[in-house]
Design a protein around this motif. Structure first.
Motif, PDB file in Angstrom:
ATOM      1  N   ILE A 205     129.377  45.201  60.450  1.00  0.00           N
ATOM      2  CA  ILE A 205     130.431  44.702  59.550  1.00  0.00           C
ATOM      3  C   ILE A 205     129.996  44.856  58.092  1.00  0.00           C
ATOM      4  CG2 ILE A 205     131.678  42.616  58.821  1.00  0.00           C
ATOM      5  CD1 ILE A 205     131.521  41.711  61.791  1.00  0.00           C
ATOM      6  N   PRO A 210     135.632  50.626  54.587  1.00  0.00           N
ATOM      7  CA  PRO A 210     137.018  50.857  55.022  1.00  0.00           C
ATOM      8  C   PRO A 210     137.583  52.161  54.456  1.00  0.00           C
ATOM      9  CG  PRO A 210     136.925  49.115  53.369  1.00  0.00           C
ATOM     10  CD  PRO A 210     135.505  49.440  53.724  1.00  0.00           C
ATOM     11  N   GLU A 212     141.175  54.484  53.935  1.00  0.00           N
ATOM     12  CA  GLU A 212     142.642  54.481  53.943  1.00  0.00           C
ATOM     13  C   GLU A 212     143.155  55.622  54.820  1.00  0.00           C
ATOM     14  OE1 GLU A 212     143.774  52.733  49.534  1.00  0.00           O
ATOM     15  OE2 GLU A 212     143.595  54.896  49.808  1.00  0.00           O
ATOM     16  N   GLY A 441     142.296  43.214  70.134  1.00  0.00           N
ATOM     17  CA  GLY A 441     142.454  43.800  68.812  1.00  0.00           C
ATOM     18  C   GLY A 441     143.680  44.678  68.773  1.00  0.00           C
ATOM     19  N   GLU A 442     143.949  45.252  67.636  1.00  0.00           N
ATOM     20  CA  GLU A 442     145.131  46.086  67.484  1.00  0.00           C
ATOM     21  C   GLU A 442     144.726  47.546  67.459  1.00  0.00           C
ATOM     22  OE1 GLU A 442     147.181  44.838  64.033  1.00  0.00           O
ATOM     23  OE2 GLU A 442     147.668  42.858  64.799  1.00  0.00           O
ATOM     24  N   ASP A 444     146.419  50.931  66.089  1.00  0.00           N
ATOM     25  CA  ASP A 444     147.579  51.452  65.369  1.00  0.00           C
ATOM     26  C   ASP A 444     148.116  52.743  65.964  1.00  0.00           C
ATOM     27  OD1 ASP A 444     144.945  52.280  63.676  1.00  0.00           O
ATOM     28  OD2 ASP A 444     146.387  53.922  63.720  1.00  0.00           O
ATOM     29  N   LEU A 472     144.502  50.715  56.915  1.00  0.00           N
ATOM     30  CA  LEU A 472     143.118  50.640  56.481  1.00  0.00           C
ATOM     31  C   LEU A 472     142.248  50.425  57.715  1.00  0.00           C
ATOM     32  CD1 LEU A 472     141.801  50.688  53.620  1.00  0.00           C
ATOM     33  CD2 LEU A 472     141.624  48.193  53.796  1.00  0.00           C
ATOM     34  N   THR A 473     141.267  51.287  57.893  1.00  0.00           N
ATOM     35  CA  THR A 473     140.379  51.102  59.048  1.00  0.00           C
ATOM     36  C   THR A 473     139.676  49.758  58.938  1.00  0.00           C
ATOM     37  OG1 THR A 473     138.596  52.281  57.903  1.00  0.00           O
ATOM     38  CG2 THR A 473     139.990  53.566  59.382  1.00  0.00           C
ATOM     39  N   LYS A 474     139.471  49.131  60.081  1.00  0.00           N
ATOM     40  CA  LYS A 474     138.900  47.786  60.093  1.00  0.00           C
ATOM     41  C   LYS A 474     137.511  47.797  60.718  1.00  0.00           C
ATOM     42  CE  LYS A 474     143.462  45.666  60.676  1.00  0.00           C
ATOM     43  NZ  LYS A 474     144.309  44.844  61.584  1.00  0.00           N
ATOM     44  N   PRO A 475     136.641  46.925  60.234  1.00  0.00           N
ATOM     45  CA  PRO A 475     135.323  46.817  60.865  1.00  0.00           C
ATOM     46  C   PRO A 475     135.461  46.156  62.224  1.00  0.00           C
ATOM     47  CG  PRO A 475     135.609  45.063  59.252  1.00  0.00           C
ATOM     48  CD  PRO A 475     136.820  45.954  59.137  1.00  0.00           C
ATOM     49  N   ALA A 477     135.307  43.341  64.933  1.00  0.00           N
ATOM     50  CA  ALA A 477     135.447  41.892  64.750  1.00  0.00           C
ATOM     51  C   ALA A 477     134.146  41.198  65.115  1.00  0.00           C
ATOM     52  CB  ALA A 477     136.584  41.364  65.612  1.00  0.00           C
TER      53      ALA A 477
END
Length: 688
Positions: A205, A210, A212, A441-442, A444, A472-475, A477
């Protein structure tokens, strides 16, 4: 002659005594015409402390390590020694000729009983009670079908090997680290790799950058479609590229090139084992893993509404199928009355997803018993957890969810776009399980479900608009207790060896019964903090993983041990050979710590100095989130809780009283506060 029945806990023992008609009741045992029922109150015997082998081990000193006793000693636990003496006295009675082990039916329960038998000198006939629920019927059936005690001797050897190996490695490495770095540190074969997973996630993390990206979606009126290329990629890293594609497709017309319709079914989720129930308890009820187990234990022992909790199986055996309707009737007066009545009208024929003898080892899945449930007898927490268990039981017996899956490929000005939809045919179990949509998690890239059943190949749709959607790419969790339990259950991605991957996939880190305690140990040792539902490593936890030997960080050690424990339990390996290797491994690990060139420098220590030793205090948080300052010095142990200092009603803990006494001795004047008349006369006479 009488039979002694040895249970693990007083509550279980008294229930066994009631069924066995033992009417004479005392604080420590119950006695009847044929049986004397007593209990262990958990463990009554444990491995001896290091100081009981040699006086030099009473002090923590790097020079005395490793500690490798030639033969492991046992001792009676002091606070429950009165109960041990009671059990020992009964075992020595002249009118007792048989012992029934009725401790928890598993590896640890076997250890509890056998160590008591060993220190009591029991040599008589031994049988085993092996049941999966505490109902009167289950107890009676269990006593009609007692197993020979010798059948479980290898299970005991496996448990003893685990206990001795944990003593050798855990105590030696804990002392080595603590002495080498002059701070209170602890390590173990399950605790340390679990902490390592949490630390690794935190580092991922912290190091995450991140990025775009943009998706392109076309609004076709009745539904939307998303662009992706021939390789399945649906993202643009440059906004200008996404905008150019959107502009190209504007004012175009979409034609359906392909439409694929398939009828599918989704089986109900499997029944609960302990780990899965702890996950759901955390996700939906906010319970910690330990709280879920505590509440579940009450539903099992006190109320008898559920089967044995500490199980790792999610299936039942074929001989249990005839009992399913009785179990449904027992929970009819719950929120699922209509669904239960519907099931009772049918001929229940559960499939392999629920009934599979090969998937049941010591105990079957957690399901309701035949004991009629009265919700008025339950606490709020018990009602909530029981609701989860009943719902899952009803869901498992319900029909599959059946649906039609529809996917479309369309073309707009030479560009391919895609749409997806599902049409429900039969809701089945999903009409009951309100939580079936839970997701970790999601993603996309997943297309939304839409109503697409009325369309056919060649249909045309005017493009109403085309939009770019920024993401936006996410780290990754942070772990919650639910996701950490999943990782502990199957940490195979942290193991490189293929054979060990399969071993640890079968066993994981710890057992279902111990994982909650491991998490609590990490919290109480200040290696991790709870922040809402997230588990976050502290500065000390991250520093420990940096300095601990690599072997202890990886789940591979646990995987190797668990495979050996299984081999011992199944008679394929001797304990002596395993322990011999553990002793050599202990020597290597201690040597690594002693010769390490690393320094212990935890970050983010507070600016506060310890009033006892002058070292910087570490700031952590208690269970309620209040700040707490702790000295990490091995010889000190000072703790400061500013939130509680001004509370006039709080009680001082034993450690705090000791600290205050030391402070008083350190800073108080050595002169007398008062003088008697005699003291004054003596002083005057001295002056003369």
């Amino acid at each position: 002659m009488k039979t002694i029945v040895l249970a693990e806990k007083p509550s279980v023992g008294r229930e066994l005594a009631r069924v066995l008609k033992c009417e004479k009741k005392t604080k420590s045992f119950c006695e009847g015409k044929d049986y004397i029922v007593t209990w262990a109150m958990g463990h009554l015997v444990e491995l001896a402390d290091p100081g009981e082998y040699d006086e030099k081990y009473q002090r923590w000193d790097l020079k005395t390590l490793p500690m490798l006793p030639e033969k492991m000693k046992h001792k009676v636990i002091r606070k429950t020694s009165h109960q041990f003496r009671t059990v020992q006295g009964i075992l020595k009675r002249k009118d007792v000729d048989r012992l029934v082990i009725a401790t928890d039916a598993g590896r640890e329960g076997e250890l509890v009983a056998r160590w008591i038998m060993r220190l009591s000198g029991w040599k008589g006939k031994t049988e085993r009670l092996w049941i999966s629920s505490q109902t009167d019927q289950a107890i009676r059936e269990g006593f009609k079908n007692l197993k020979p005690g010798k059948n479980y001797i290898n299970l005991f050897h496996s448990a003893e090997a685990r206990a001795e190996a944990d003593w050798l490695v855990g105590l030696n490495i804990t002392r080595a680290l603590s002495c080498r770095y002059d701070t209170r540190l602890s390590a173990g074969r399950v605790q340390t790799p679990t902490l390592a997973m949490i630390v690794k996630r935190e580092e991922e993390i912290e190091n995450f950058l991140p990025q775009e990206y943009w998706n392109v979606e076309a609004d076709l009126g009745a539904f939307t479609a998303q662009w992706r290329n021939d390789k399945g990629i649906n993202r643009f890293s440059q906004y200008e590229e996404a905008l150019a594609l959107a502009s190209k497709m504007e004012d175009g017309e979409a034609i359906i090139l392909e439409i694929d319709k398939k009828k599918k079914s989704e089986a109900p989720p499997k029944a609960y084992d302990l780990t899965e129930l702890q996950r759901d308890g955390n996700r939906y009820l906010g319970f910690s893993a330990k709280k879920t187990l505590q509440v579940l234990q009450g539903l099992y022992e006190r109320h008898k509404y559920v089967t044995y909790p500490r199980t790792d199986s999610r299936h039942i055996t074929t001989d249990m199928v005839p009992t399913l309707k009785d179990r449904l009737k027992a929970v009819r007066e719950t929120a699922y009355r209509d669904q239960i009545n519907s099931l009772l009208e049918k001929d229940l024929k559960p499939g392999k997803n629920f009934v599979d003898n090969s998937r049941v080892t010591d105990h079957h899945a957690i399901i309701p018993t035949e004991e009629k449930a009265d919700l008025k007898n339950l606490t709020v927490d018990e009602k909530q957890l029981f609701d989860l268990i009943v719902r899952r039981f009803v869901v498992v017996l319900s029909e599959p969810y059946r649906y039609e899956s529809i996917s479309m490929t369309l073309e707009i000005k030479g560009e391919k776009v895609y749409a997806r939809g599902n049409r429900t045919l039969e809701k089945g179990w999903k009409s009951i399980d309100r939580q079936s949509g839970y997701s970790e998690g999601e993603n996309d890239s997943q297309l939304p479900d839409q109503a697409l059943s009325e369309y056919a190949k060649g249909d045309l749709f005017p493009v109403k608009s085309v939009s770019t959607r920024k993401g936006l790419t996410k780290p990754p969790a942070r772990y919650s207790e639910a996701t950490l339990l999943t990782a502990m259950e199957n940490p195979s991605k942290f193991v490189s060896d293929k054979k060990l991957k399969e071993t640890i996939r079968q066993g994981g880190l710890g057992t279902p019964a111990t994982r909650a305690d491991i998490i609590e140990k990490l919290l109480s040792s200040y290696y991790i903090d709870r922040k809402g539902k997230e588990l976050v490593p502290t500065a000390v936890g991250m520093e420990l993983i940096r300095i601990v030997p690599d072997m202890l960080k990886s789940p591979e050690l646990t995987a190797q041990w668990e495979q050996r424990f299984t081999d011992i339990a199944e008679g394929r390996e001797q304990t002596r050979a395993f322990i011999s290797e553990i002793r050599e491994e202990t020597k290597r690990l201690v040597s690594q710590v002693k010769n390490s060139k690393l320094t212990y420098e935890p970050k983010n220590l507070s600016r506060k100095d310890c009033p006892m030793c002058g070292k910087k205090l570490m700031e952590i948080h208690d269970k309620k989130g209040n700040p707490k300052f702790v000295c990490q010095s091995l010889a000190c142990g000072y703790e400061d809780e500013p939130e509680k200092k001004n509370d006039p009603y709080r009680r001082q803990g034993r450690k705090e009283k000791a600290m205050n006494s030391r402070l008083v001795r350190q800073y108080s004047s050595k002169e007398k506060d008062t003088m008697t008349l005699g003291d004054m006369i003596k002083a005057q006479m001295k002056d003369k």
